[in-house]
Write a protein that holds these residues in place. Sequence first.
Motif, PDB file in Angstrom:
ATOM      1  N   VAL A  18       0.916  -1.200   0.004  1.00 48.44           N
ATOM      2  CA  VAL A  18       0.134   0.066   0.133  1.00 48.44           C
ATOM      3  C   VAL A  18       0.868   1.194  -0.125  1.00 48.44           C
ATOM      4  O   VAL A  18       1.633   1.340   1.018  1.00 48.44           O
ATOM      5  N   VAL A  19       0.702   2.323  -1.194  1.00 52.32           N
ATOM      6  CA  VAL A  19       1.404   3.407  -0.975  1.00 52.32           C
ATOM      7  C   VAL A  19       0.524   4.694  -0.333  1.00 52.32           C
ATOM      8  O   VAL A  19      -0.732   4.904  -0.952  1.00 52.32           O
ATOM      9  N   GLY A  20       0.972   4.926   0.648  1.00 51.62           N
ATOM     10  CA  GLY A  20       0.327   5.900   1.534  1.00 51.62           C
ATOM     11  C   GLY A  20       0.205   7.329   1.165  1.00 51.62           C
ATOM     12  O   GLY A  20       1.166   7.515  -0.064  1.00 51.62           O
ATOM     13  N   GLY A  21      -0.371   8.121   1.846  1.00 54.14           N
ATOM     14  CA  GLY A  21      -0.376   9.719   1.420  1.00 54.14           C
ATOM     15  C   GLY A  21      -1.839  10.125   1.310  1.00 54.14           C
ATOM     16  O   GLY A  21      -2.497   9.446   1.635  1.00 54.14           O
ATOM     17  N   GLY A  22      -1.860  11.381   1.192  1.00 55.00           N
ATOM     18  CA  GLY A  22      -3.082  12.040   1.015  1.00 55.00           C
ATOM     19  C   GLY A  22      -3.390  12.769   2.313  1.00 55.00           C
ATOM     20  O   GLY A  22      -3.024  12.350   3.521  1.00 55.00           O
ATOM     21  N   HIS A  23      -4.246  13.767   2.368  1.00 58.80           N
ATOM     22  CA  HIS A  23      -4.808  14.347   3.465  1.00 58.80           C
ATOM     23  C   HIS A  23      -3.705  14.964   4.402  1.00 58.80           C
ATOM     24  O   HIS A  23      -3.678  14.979   5.530  1.00 58.80           O
ATOM     25  N   GLY A  24      -2.668  15.619   3.703  1.00 54.94           N
ATOM     26  CA  GLY A  24      -1.657  16.117   4.617  1.00 54.94           C
ATOM     27  C   GLY A  24      -0.554  15.364   4.778  1.00 54.94           C
ATOM     28  O   GLY A  24       0.427  15.586   5.375  1.00 54.94           O
ATOM     29  N   THR A  25      -0.727  14.136   4.693  1.00 61.24           N
ATOM     30  CA  THR A  25       0.350  12.969   4.716  1.00 61.24           C
ATOM     31  C   THR A  25       0.989  12.636   3.453  1.00 61.24           C
ATOM     32  O   THR A  25       0.543  12.524   2.383  1.00 61.24           O
ATOM     33  N   PRO A  26       2.522  12.364   3.613  1.00 59.80           N
ATOM     34  CA  PRO A  26       3.074  12.052   2.394  1.00 59.80           C
ATOM     35  C   PRO A  26       3.157  10.899   1.989  1.00 59.80           C
ATOM     36  O   PRO A  26       2.725   9.871   2.730  1.00 59.80           O
ATOM     37  N   ALA A  27       3.476  10.614   0.590  1.00 64.84           N
ATOM     38  CA  ALA A  27       3.493   9.340   0.048  1.00 64.84           C
ATOM     39  C   ALA A  27       4.483   8.454   0.719  1.00 64.84           C
ATOM     40  O   ALA A  27       5.521   8.954   1.126  1.00 64.84           O
ATOM     41  N   THR A  28       4.276   7.397   0.943  1.00 67.13           N
ATOM     42  CA  THR A  28       5.172   6.348   1.516  1.00 67.13           C
ATOM     43  C   THR A  28       6.488   5.818   0.694  1.00 67.13           C
ATOM     44  O   THR A  28       6.299   6.024  -0.491  1.00 67.13           O
ATOM     45  N   ALA A  29       7.322   5.272   1.309  1.00 68.77           N
ATOM     46  CA  ALA A  29       8.652   4.896   0.280  1.00 68.77           C
ATOM     47  C   ALA A  29       8.182   3.853  -0.668  1.00 68.77           C
ATOM     48  O   ALA A  29       8.977   3.934  -1.876  1.00 68.77           O
ATOM     49  N   PHE A  30       7.164   3.000  -0.512  1.00 68.99           N
ATOM     50  CA  PHE A  30       6.889   2.191  -1.483  1.00 68.99           C
ATOM     51  C   PHE A  30       6.350   2.836  -2.714  1.00 68.99           C
ATOM     52  O   PHE A  30       6.256   2.264  -3.657  1.00 68.99           O
ATOM     53  N   GLY A  31       6.004   4.149  -2.709  1.00 67.81           N
ATOM     54  CA  GLY A  31       5.571   4.749  -3.860  1.00 67.81           C
ATOM     55  C   GLY A  31       6.741   4.775  -4.908  1.00 67.81           C
ATOM     56  O   GLY A  31       6.653   5.238  -6.246  1.00 67.81           O
ATOM     57  N   ARG A  32       8.046   4.614  -4.474  1.00 66.43           N
ATOM     58  CA  ARG A  32       9.210   4.709  -5.356  1.00 66.43           C
ATOM     59  C   ARG A  32       9.523   3.081  -5.971  1.00 66.43           C
ATOM     60  O   ARG A  32      10.320   3.226  -7.012  1.00 66.43           O
ATOM     61  N   ASN A  33       8.628   2.051  -5.678  1.00 63.31           N
ATOM     62  CA  ASN A  33       8.930   0.786  -6.281  1.00 63.31           C
ATOM     63  C   ASN A  33       8.666   1.155  -7.593  1.00 63.31           C
ATOM     64  O   ASN A  33       9.227   0.240  -8.461  1.00 63.31           O
ATOM     65  N   ARG A  34       7.401   1.583  -8.233  1.00 57.50           N
ATOM     66  CA  ARG A  34       7.029   1.901  -9.397  1.00 57.50           C
ATOM     67  C   ARG A  34       6.653   3.250  -9.618  1.00 57.50           C
ATOM     68  O   ARG A  34       5.521   3.708  -9.275  1.00 57.50           O
ATOM     69  N   PRO A  35       7.719   4.233  -9.928  1.00 55.26           N
ATOM     70  CA  PRO A  35       7.666   5.591 -10.114  1.00 55.26           C
ATOM     71  C   PRO A  35       6.302   5.963 -10.874  1.00 55.26           C
ATOM     72  O   PRO A  35       6.127   5.085 -11.995  1.00 55.26           O
ATOM     73  N   PRO A  36       5.755   7.124 -10.833  1.00 57.96           N
ATOM     74  CA  PRO A  36       4.360   7.263 -11.454  1.00 57.96           C
ATOM     75  C   PRO A  36       5.006   8.103 -13.084  1.00 57.96           C
ATOM     76  O   PRO A  36       4.783   9.299 -13.139  1.00 57.96           O
ATOM     77  N   THR A  37       5.639   7.283 -13.926  1.00 56.65           N
ATOM     78  CA  THR A  37       6.057   7.606 -15.051  1.00 56.65           C
ATOM     79  C   THR A  37       4.757   7.766 -16.091  1.00 56.65           C
ATOM     80  O   THR A  37       4.037   6.980 -15.936  1.00 56.65           O
ATOM     81  N   VAL A  38       5.148   8.508 -17.021  1.00 57.53           N
ATOM     82  CA  VAL A  38       4.184   8.475 -17.962  1.00 57.53           C
ATOM     83  C   VAL A  38       4.067   7.134 -18.580  1.00 57.53           C
ATOM     84  O   VAL A  38       2.621   6.681 -19.149  1.00 57.53           O
ATOM     85  N   ALA A  39       5.019   6.649 -18.952  1.00 51.93           N
ATOM     86  CA  ALA A  39       5.155   5.131 -19.627  1.00 51.93           C
ATOM     87  C   ALA A  39       4.325   4.120 -18.447  1.00 51.93           C
ATOM     88  O   ALA A  39       3.278   3.513 -19.268  1.00 51.93           O
ATOM     89  N   TYR A  40       4.541   4.219 -17.486  1.00 56.57           N
ATOM     90  CA  TYR A  40       3.771   3.375 -16.504  1.00 56.57           C
ATOM     91  C   TYR A  40       2.493   3.501 -16.194  1.00 56.57           C
ATOM     92  O   TYR A  40       1.347   2.811 -16.275  1.00 56.57           O
ATOM     93  N   LEU A  41       2.003   4.768 -15.981  1.00 57.17           N
ATOM     94  CA  LEU A  41       0.638   5.136 -15.930  1.00 57.17           C
ATOM     95  C   LEU A  41      -0.073   5.169 -17.080  1.00 57.17           C
ATOM     96  O   LEU A  41      -1.294   4.571 -17.239  1.00 57.17           O
ATOM     97  N   SER A  42       0.578   5.227 -18.467  1.00 54.70           N
ATOM     98  CA  SER A  42       0.007   4.751 -19.693  1.00 54.70           C
ATOM     99  C   SER A  42      -0.440   3.456 -19.750  1.00 54.70           C
ATOM    100  O   SER A  42      -1.530   3.154 -20.365  1.00 54.70           O
TER     101      SER A  42
END
Length: 380
Positions: A18-42
């Motif tokens: 689970v990638v945390g974050g939202g409502h004033g809390t930062p995204a957790t380190a897990f969010g770096r496992n698959r960075p939100p690149t245009v290629a991946y999001l596409s």
Amino acid sequence: MSLTFHWFLPTNGDSRHVVGGGHGTPATAFGRNRPPTVAYLSQIARAAEDLGFVGALTPTGAWCEDAWLTTAMVSQHTERLKFLVAFRPGFVSPTLAAQMASTFQRQTGGRLLLNVVTGGESHEQRAYGDFLDKDARYRRTGEFLQIVRDLWEGKTVELSGEHLQVEDARLARVPDPVPEVYFGGSSPIAGEIAARHVDVYLTWGEPPAQVAEKIAWVRGLAAKEGRTVRFGIRLHVITRDTAEQAWTEAHKLLDGFDPDTVKSVQAGLARSESEGQRRMLALHGGSREDLEIHPNLWAGIGLVRGGAGTALVGSHDEVAERIKEYHALGIEEFVLSGYPHLEEAYWFGEGVLPRLAAQGLWQHPFAPTSAPAAQVPFTS
């Protein structure tokens, strides 16, 4: 009427955790496992499009990539998927926002939906230069939507409001079609704004009894304004061939929650001004125990993530039944997500949607020549 399903673009990063974050809390380190690149999001967007999701929600805030810019780029790698772009009134002028939406519609072939986020956390708003309190932000949102909607209708707008003022505002080209406006909020003033201005009222995934109360509340307010509003719900999903497999996955996610991270996130969310966030926190109370708060409704996500904190967990048949339960209350649109978002889109799209299709509750919105999602797959 066919149910409408939307997926989610994790512009804060993706992971098998689970990638945390939202409502004033930062995204957790897990969010770096698959960075939100245009290629991946596409890649996620194309999968959602093929599976039959109508749109994809993007979040907004300092914890994720900008929604407008990201979806504009991802839209060029898709053909039909709509983008439910979250944005905050007050950060840009209403005339500019109306123009941006109009441009987006023309450049994407009418694939914009707008999720209006008033902003529940004052400390985060102040980082962007916004020093209004919560109620004032909602009143400003009402003025904002009044201006934007009038501009979209081709009107010349003059308004001198409490928070916004425009003179001789007009669009050179109006959007076609006009984007639908989505909106969520659980406070009394949020209900008033929804009743007057929005097309779809979104609630987070509370138990059915609480969702029924919200629907009745907003529906009543809208009736007083002479309007009708559609209803949607925001949920995560963990669906598998068997209930045992789904709950094993949920427990695996729970095991990955670092106790210190849970403690820190819960402390931050406890300071939230959002009534909806307060209701989310009340579902689990910060505890890892008794997280199944309704059959197949699991509150574990909310231990490390702000905002939507519940997931439908179970076999494909069980998840389909829970969707039918919410639909019976008046929910027509489901905004879903799961970790990781690419794989979970397939689990839901190939597991649950065929079952709903077989019962006449869903049909593929893009009418493919061959629709594998219309057939219930074989499971061992």
